[in-house]
Design a protein around this motif. Structure first.
Motif, PDB file in Angstrom:
ATOM      1  N   CYS A   3      -5.741  -1.640  15.654  1.00  0.00           N
ATOM      2  CA  CYS A   3      -5.260  -2.314  14.044  1.00  0.00           C
ATOM      3  C   CYS A   3      -4.848  -3.357  14.376  1.00  0.00           C
ATOM      4  CB  CYS A   3      -4.632  -1.089  13.662  1.00  0.00           C
ATOM      5  SG  CYS A   3      -5.565   0.426  13.791  1.00  0.00           S
ATOM      6  N   HIS A   4      -3.816  -3.827  15.061  1.00  0.00           N
ATOM      7  CA  HIS A   4      -3.103  -4.915  14.731  1.00  0.00           C
ATOM      8  C   HIS A   4      -3.729  -6.207  15.142  1.00  0.00           C
ATOM      9  CE1 HIS A   4       0.587  -3.131  12.605  1.00  0.00           C
ATOM     10  NE2 HIS A   4       0.773  -2.511  13.568  1.00  0.00           N
ATOM     11  N   ASP A   5      -4.540  -5.778  16.123  1.00  0.00           N
ATOM     12  CA  ASP A   5      -5.235  -7.516  17.319  1.00  0.00           C
ATOM     13  C   ASP A   5      -6.458  -7.820  15.775  1.00  0.00           C
ATOM     14  OD1 ASP A   5      -6.587  -9.052  18.152  1.00  0.00           O
ATOM     15  OD2 ASP A   5      -5.945  -8.303  20.263  1.00  0.00           O
ATOM     16  N   ILE A   6      -6.451  -7.697  14.970  1.00  0.00           N
ATOM     17  CA  ILE A   6      -8.101  -7.904  14.313  1.00  0.00           C
ATOM     18  C   ILE A   6      -9.008  -8.236  14.717  1.00  0.00           C
ATOM     19  CG2 ILE A   6      -8.824  -9.154  12.263  1.00  0.00           C
ATOM     20  CD1 ILE A   6      -6.804  -6.798  11.593  1.00  0.00           C
ATOM     21  N   SER A   7      -9.176  -9.076  16.027  1.00  0.00           N
ATOM     22  CA  SER A   7     -10.526  -9.395  17.303  1.00  0.00           C
ATOM     23  C   SER A   7     -10.807  -8.413  18.015  1.00  0.00           C
ATOM     24  CB  SER A   7     -10.003 -10.916  17.801  1.00  0.00           C
ATOM     25  OG  SER A   7      -9.313 -10.323  18.559  1.00  0.00           O
ATOM     26  N   CYS A  50      -6.548   2.463  10.288  1.00  0.00           N
ATOM     27  CA  CYS A  50      -6.136   1.239  10.493  1.00  0.00           C
ATOM     28  C   CYS A  50      -5.681   0.993   9.733  1.00  0.00           C
ATOM     29  CB  CYS A  50      -6.404   0.555  11.056  1.00  0.00           C
ATOM     30  SG  CYS A  50      -7.447   0.702  13.250  1.00  0.00           S
ATOM     31  N   VAL A  51      -5.918   1.201   8.147  1.00  0.00           N
ATOM     32  CA  VAL A  51      -5.327   0.406   6.915  1.00  0.00           C
ATOM     33  C   VAL A  51      -4.216   1.390   7.152  1.00  0.00           C
ATOM     34  CG1 VAL A  51      -5.515   1.143   4.845  1.00  0.00           C
ATOM     35  CG2 VAL A  51      -7.221   0.034   5.593  1.00  0.00           C
ATOM     36  N   GLY A  52      -4.297   2.793   6.807  1.00  0.00           N
ATOM     37  CA  GLY A  52      -2.578   3.362   6.894  1.00  0.00           C
ATOM     38  C   GLY A  52      -1.928   2.560   8.086  1.00  0.00           C
ATOM     39  N   VAL A  53      -2.693   2.452   8.918  1.00  0.00           N
ATOM     40  CA  VAL A  53      -1.121   1.658  10.296  1.00  0.00           C
ATOM     41  C   VAL A  53      -0.883   0.157   9.526  1.00  0.00           C
ATOM     42  CG1 VAL A  53      -1.197   0.745  11.868  1.00  0.00           C
ATOM     43  CG2 VAL A  53      -2.578   2.590  11.886  1.00  0.00           C
ATOM     44  N   LEU A  54      -1.381  -0.352   8.849  1.00  0.00           N
ATOM     45  CA  LEU A  54      -0.837  -1.687   8.374  1.00  0.00           C
ATOM     46  C   LEU A  54       0.180  -1.689   6.695  1.00  0.00           C
ATOM     47  CD1 LEU A  54      -4.077  -4.283   9.674  1.00  0.00           C
ATOM     48  CD2 LEU A  54      -1.907  -3.709  10.163  1.00  0.00           C
ATOM     49  N   ASP A  55      -0.816  -0.401   6.472  1.00  0.00           N
ATOM     50  CA  ASP A  55       0.237  -0.481   5.319  1.00  0.00           C
ATOM     51  C   ASP A  55       1.275  -0.325   5.069  1.00  0.00           C
ATOM     52  OD1 ASP A  55      -2.283  -0.776   2.842  1.00  0.00           O
ATOM     53  OD2 ASP A  55      -2.935   1.236   3.208  1.00  0.00           O
ATOM     54  N   ASP A  56       1.912   1.051   6.452  1.00  0.00           N
ATOM     55  CA  ASP A  56       2.714   1.550   6.579  1.00  0.00           C
ATOM     56  C   ASP A  56       3.622  -0.009   7.670  1.00  0.00           C
ATOM     57  OD1 ASP A  56       2.054   3.341   5.849  1.00  0.00           O
ATOM     58  OD2 ASP A  56       2.307   4.485   8.396  1.00  0.00           O
ATOM     59  N   SER A  57       3.132  -0.649   8.151  1.00  0.00           N
ATOM     60  CA  SER A  57       3.536  -2.484   8.201  1.00  0.00           C
ATOM     61  C   SER A  57       4.190  -2.907   7.130  1.00  0.00           C
ATOM     62  CB  SER A  57       2.729  -2.522   9.838  1.00  0.00           C
ATOM     63  OG  SER A  57       3.433  -3.831  10.521  1.00  0.00           O
ATOM     64  N   VAL A  58       3.526  -3.310   6.273  1.00  0.00           N
ATOM     65  CA  VAL A  58       3.411  -4.438   5.864  1.00  0.00           C
ATOM     66  C   VAL A  58       5.157  -3.865   4.482  1.00  0.00           C
ATOM     67  CG1 VAL A  58       2.631  -4.800   3.254  1.00  0.00           C
ATOM     68  CG2 VAL A  58       1.420  -5.026   4.966  1.00  0.00           C
ATOM     69  N   GLU A  59       5.123  -1.982   4.683  1.00  0.00           N
ATOM     70  CA  GLU A  59       6.231  -1.430   3.698  1.00  0.00           C
ATOM     71  C   GLU A  59       7.271  -1.559   4.943  1.00  0.00           C
ATOM     72  OE1 GLU A  59       6.121  -0.273   1.043  1.00  0.00           O
ATOM     73  OE2 GLU A  59       4.647  -1.224   1.056  1.00  0.00           O
ATOM     74  N   GLU A  60       6.893  -1.361   6.518  1.00  0.00           N
ATOM     75  CA  GLU A  60       8.492  -2.143   7.130  1.00  0.00           C
ATOM     76  C   GLU A  60       8.901  -3.044   6.885  1.00  0.00           C
ATOM     77  OE1 GLU A  60       6.938  -0.653  11.006  1.00  0.00           O
ATOM     78  OE2 GLU A  60       6.842   1.382  10.719  1.00  0.00           O
ATOM     79  N   LYS A  61       8.234  -3.861   7.085  1.00  0.00           N
ATOM     80  CA  LYS A  61       8.890  -5.674   7.359  1.00  0.00           C
ATOM     81  C   LYS A  61       8.970  -6.254   5.414  1.00  0.00           C
ATOM     82  CE  LYS A  61       5.772  -7.015  10.728  1.00  0.00           C
ATOM     83  NZ  LYS A  61       6.678  -6.442  12.193  1.00  0.00           N
ATOM     84  N   ARG A  62       8.792  -5.610   4.221  1.00  0.00           N
ATOM     85  CA  ARG A  62       9.343  -5.376   3.150  1.00  0.00           C
ATOM     86  C   ARG A  62      10.927  -4.941   3.115  1.00  0.00           C
ATOM     87  NH1 ARG A  62       3.791  -3.892  -0.032  1.00  0.00           N
ATOM     88  NH2 ARG A  62       3.224  -5.474  -0.920  1.00  0.00           N
ATOM     89  N   GLN A  63      10.975  -3.901   3.868  1.00  0.00           N
ATOM     90  CA  GLN A  63      11.956  -3.291   3.989  1.00  0.00           C
ATOM     91  C   GLN A  63      12.627  -4.311   4.523  1.00  0.00           C
ATOM     92  OE1 GLN A  63      13.389  -0.250   3.000  1.00  0.00           O
ATOM     93  NE2 GLN A  63      15.768  -0.966   3.138  1.00  0.00           N
ATOM     94  N   ALA A 105      -1.380 -10.430   5.101  1.00  0.00           N
ATOM     95  CA  ALA A 105      -3.470 -11.186   5.334  1.00  0.00           C
ATOM     96  C   ALA A 105      -4.119 -10.509   6.561  1.00  0.00           C
ATOM     97  CB  ALA A 105      -2.897 -12.023   6.497  1.00  0.00           C
ATOM     98  N   LYS A 106      -3.124  -9.140   7.581  1.00  0.00           N
ATOM     99  CA  LYS A 106      -4.248  -8.231   8.348  1.00  0.00           C
ATOM    100  C   LYS A 106      -4.450  -7.695   7.544  1.00  0.00           C
ATOM    101  CE  LYS A 106      -1.187  -9.326  12.877  1.00  0.00           C
ATOM    102  NZ  LYS A 106      -0.833  -8.329  13.582  1.00  0.00           N
ATOM    103  N   ARG A 107      -4.119  -6.811   6.533  1.00  0.00           N
ATOM    104  CA  ARG A 107      -3.900  -5.814   5.733  1.00  0.00           C
ATOM    105  C   ARG A 107      -5.177  -5.999   5.044  1.00  0.00           C
ATOM    106  NH1 ARG A 107       0.444  -3.519   1.993  1.00  0.00           N
ATOM    107  NH2 ARG A 107      -0.872  -5.517   0.459  1.00  0.00           N
ATOM    108  N   ASN A 108      -5.194  -7.530   4.126  1.00  0.00           N
ATOM    109  CA  ASN A 108      -6.430  -7.659   3.406  1.00  0.00           C
ATOM    110  C   ASN A 108      -8.221  -7.784   4.439  1.00  0.00           C
ATOM    111  OD1 ASN A 108      -4.639  -7.968   1.141  1.00  0.00           O
ATOM    112  ND2 ASN A 108      -4.128 -10.219   1.529  1.00  0.00           N
TER     113      ASN A 108
END
Length: 185
Positions: A30-34, A102-115, A139-142
């Motif tokens: 999920c984190h590797d967009i390509s 993958c959307v869920g994984v990146l949503d969680d990752s964004v929340e971790e980065k915000r924290q 950007a990945k999440r979008n």
């Protein structure tokens, strides 16, 4: 010993791989967009080749009927449409599950980065680093959220092609999953 030639042409798309691969989607996928987009393009091959798939499946069922091996209900066209429809919805379901995961994984990752940005406190360097990481994850999440729009377009295009060839087909009421997809498209 003869060399093993890869299947080429339309048969390569129609025939299952002799060595099927099980793809395990992980957070790193999920984190590797390509890698993610490559995986999705592989799953979209059925939709991209829907007319050819209908032609080949129709020929297979017609050949079975001619040889007396037909065991399906209805005529060749009904069997073809039902078979391809089941393939389509199975493929759509897999893609929906992958994109949703993958959307869920990146949503969680964004929340971790915000924290981590909040935890940076007054440290300017740590804040700058956390903001950069947050921006990259957003950007990945979008991009993944955009895949949901792409999925709708791909499904609609495949459904329209399917309907143009299978005008009288409707999934049976006894199959709620098929009906759900039918009504959604």
């Amino acid at each position: 010993m003869p060399s093993k030639q890869p299947q080429l042409g339309s048969l390569a798309i129609q025939a299952p791989s002799l060595t099927p691969k099980t793809v395990h989607v992980s957070p790193s996928t999920c984190h590797d967009i390509s890698v993610f987009k490559d995986l999705m393009s592989q799953y979209r091959k059925l939709d991209d080749s829907i007319n050819m798939r209908l032609n080949r499946t129709n020929a297979q069922f017609r050949d079975r009927e001619r040889s007396g091996l037909s065991s399906g209900k209805g005529d060749v066209e009904e069997q073809t449409c039902a078979y391809v429809w089941r393939e389509l919805i199975a493929n759509w379901s897999r893609r929906r599950d992958i994109v949703g995961y993958c959307v869920g994984v990146l949503d969680d990752s964004v929340e971790e980065k915000r924290q981590s940005l909040q935890d940076a406190g007054d440290d300017v360097s740590a804040q700058r680093k956390a903001r950069g990481a947050l921006y990259a994850e957003e950007a990945k999440r979008n991009q993944l959220h955009n895949e949901l729009v792409v999925e709708n377009i791909v499904r609609k295009r495949a459904f329209d092609a399917f309907r143009s060839r299978c005008r009288y087909f409707e999934p049976p009421p006894s199959d709620p999953e098929a009906r759900k997809w039918w009504d959604a498209v």
